[in-house]
Write a protein that holds these residues in place. Sequence first.
Motif, PDB file in Angstrom:
ATOM      1  N   ALA A  13      -0.724   1.310  -1.653  1.00 30.16           N
ATOM      2  CA  ALA A  13       0.406   1.186  -2.576  1.00 30.16           C
ATOM      3  C   ALA A  13       1.315   0.029  -2.171  1.00 30.16           C
ATOM      4  O   ALA A  13       1.803  -0.724  -3.016  1.00 30.16           O
ATOM      5  CB  ALA A  13       1.196   2.497  -2.613  1.00 30.16           C
ATOM      6  N   TYR A  14       1.522  -0.129  -0.862  1.00 30.65           N
ATOM      7  CA  TYR A  14       2.363  -1.225  -0.374  1.00 30.65           C
ATOM      8  C   TYR A  14       1.730  -2.581  -0.685  1.00 30.65           C
ATOM      9  O   TYR A  14       2.406  -3.505  -1.165  1.00 30.65           O
ATOM     10  CB  TYR A  14       2.586  -1.087   1.130  1.00 30.65           C
ATOM     11  N   VAL A  23       7.181  -2.386  -0.861  1.00 32.79           N
ATOM     12  CA  VAL A  23       7.734  -1.124  -0.376  1.00 32.79           C
ATOM     13  C   VAL A  23       8.206  -0.233  -1.521  1.00 32.79           C
ATOM     14  O   VAL A  23       8.120   1.001  -1.444  1.00 32.79           O
ATOM     15  CB  VAL A  23       8.866  -1.381   0.645  1.00 32.79           C
ATOM     16  N   ASN A  29       6.831   0.101  -4.478  1.00 33.55           N
ATOM     17  CA  ASN A  29       5.636   0.761  -4.999  1.00 33.55           C
ATOM     18  C   ASN A  29       5.151   1.837  -4.036  1.00 33.55           C
ATOM     19  O   ASN A  29       4.663   2.890  -4.454  1.00 33.55           O
ATOM     20  CB  ASN A  29       4.530  -0.264  -5.236  1.00 33.55           C
ATOM     21  N   MET A  30       5.292   1.573  -2.731  1.00 31.96           N
ATOM     22  CA  MET A  30       4.918   2.582  -1.736  1.00 31.96           C
ATOM     23  C   MET A  30       5.813   3.814  -1.852  1.00 31.96           C
ATOM     24  O   MET A  30       5.331   4.948  -1.826  1.00 31.96           O
ATOM     25  CB  MET A  30       5.008   1.981  -0.335  1.00 31.96           C
ATOM     26  N   ARG A  64      -1.994   7.749   5.172  1.00 34.98           N
ATOM     27  CA  ARG A  64      -1.483   6.409   5.456  1.00 34.98           C
ATOM     28  C   ARG A  64      -2.272   5.335   4.709  1.00 34.98           C
ATOM     29  O   ARG A  64      -1.714   4.316   4.299  1.00 34.98           O
ATOM     30  CB  ARG A  64      -1.524   6.140   6.963  1.00 34.98           C
ATOM     31  N   SER A  98      -6.614   8.319  -5.381  1.00 33.32           N
ATOM     32  CA  SER A  98      -5.418   7.534  -5.666  1.00 33.32           C
ATOM     33  C   SER A  98      -5.611   6.905  -7.036  1.00 33.32           C
ATOM     34  O   SER A  98      -6.293   5.892  -7.181  1.00 33.32           O
ATOM     35  CB  SER A  98      -5.216   6.448  -4.607  1.00 33.32           C
ATOM     36  N   ARG A 110      -0.781   5.126   1.310  1.00 34.15           N
ATOM     37  CA  ARG A 110       0.526   4.453   1.314  1.00 34.15           C
ATOM     38  C   ARG A 110       0.341   2.953   1.548  1.00 34.15           C
ATOM     39  O   ARG A 110       1.051   2.132   0.955  1.00 34.15           O
ATOM     40  CB  ARG A 110       1.446   5.049   2.393  1.00 34.15           C
ATOM     41  N   GLY A 111      -0.607   2.602   2.413  1.00 34.23           N
ATOM     42  CA  GLY A 111      -0.870   1.191   2.671  1.00 34.23           C
ATOM     43  C   GLY A 111      -1.374   0.471   1.435  1.00 34.23           C
ATOM     44  O   GLY A 111      -0.977  -0.664   1.151  1.00 34.23           O
ATOM     45  N   SER A 166       4.855   5.934  -4.673  1.00 36.54           N
ATOM     46  CA  SER A 166       3.586   6.653  -4.519  1.00 36.54           C
ATOM     47  C   SER A 166       3.773   8.091  -4.058  1.00 36.54           C
ATOM     48  O   SER A 166       2.821   8.869  -4.070  1.00 36.54           O
ATOM     49  CB  SER A 166       2.676   5.908  -3.533  1.00 36.54           C
TER      50      SER A 166
END
Length: 329
Positions: free
Chosen positions: A169-170, A175, A177-178, A163, A309, A166-167, A181
């Motif tokens: 990336a956001y 969203v 970009n998320m 998470r 990442s 993902r956070g 990912s």
Amino acid sequence: MLRIHFTSDDLVRTRVATTADPMWEIALSMYRLAGRRGVGAFAAWRHQSRLDLAGSGGLVTVRRVLAPLFPAASSYFPDFLTPSDGAHGLEAGVDAVLSTPRRMLRRELDKLAGRSGTPSWAWGLADGRMDAFHELSDGLRAYFETTIEPYWSDIQGMVDADRALRGRAYLDGGVGNMLASFRPTMRWQPPVLSMRHPVDRDVRLDGRGLVLIPSYFCWGAPVALADPGLPQVLVYPIQRDRLPSAPRTPTAGTADARLLGPTRAAILRATVNGATTGELARRHGISSSGVSQHTQILREAGLIVSRRSGANVIHTVTPLGTALLAGGR
């Protein structure tokens, strides 16, 4: 191939679930226990789970009650076994399963019968027989408590690490970009998210949004609900850099005991919301190599999870680390 079509409203309503879902972990771990996919990666867990089930007397129940509902030879299992209430914990999920409308039970059991056969006891669910509901609820609880619950804290630590990725990336690009990912598992080509799937199908969200559920026992490709008319979720595999381990408590002489130093304790606190090696170095005024030494000890103690990442490594506290921080206040 599965293609999920988004509208602008769907993008606003798309989110990543905060925890692993016990009902989905039950379903997908059943396939890891009996199926061929992921055999090597889950070999130690399979071996231990079979021993534990045999020792608790639960192996017979799993084979008779649960296994036919999650047939190893088929990718289909009934949607009612993974209700959205599972996000609130095992008991909420089991209660939701037991509250499934009879029409839905009958429809999905008919579908299961047409693909792999339905166990005779399960038809009692559609008939409203309490003994059938008790068999199912007892089987679900016993299986989870024996094969998944001992590892839940470690699994949740890996989910939290995912998470955090993902956070990031956001925050870096919204969203879209998320969703991007998730490559190479999924491919985001606005407005469609596509991935490998046993059946070629298109799902149009039509403003309902999508809940992405991180899963330890999901293997290879993401898993979606069979019925496109239900509120849509997509269960995806998280990165597994180790097998889940049973809960541990800090003891003298282990890496945990060395966390009494103020710098390492401060680094642990800084990973609550996820932090890169560079961010930790700048925040605490030490070199990146010094941070790496501290995070290695924290990782060995099971207190943080580290995920790469791009060019960065993001460190995230585990439930065990959170408990240690709470105990030191």
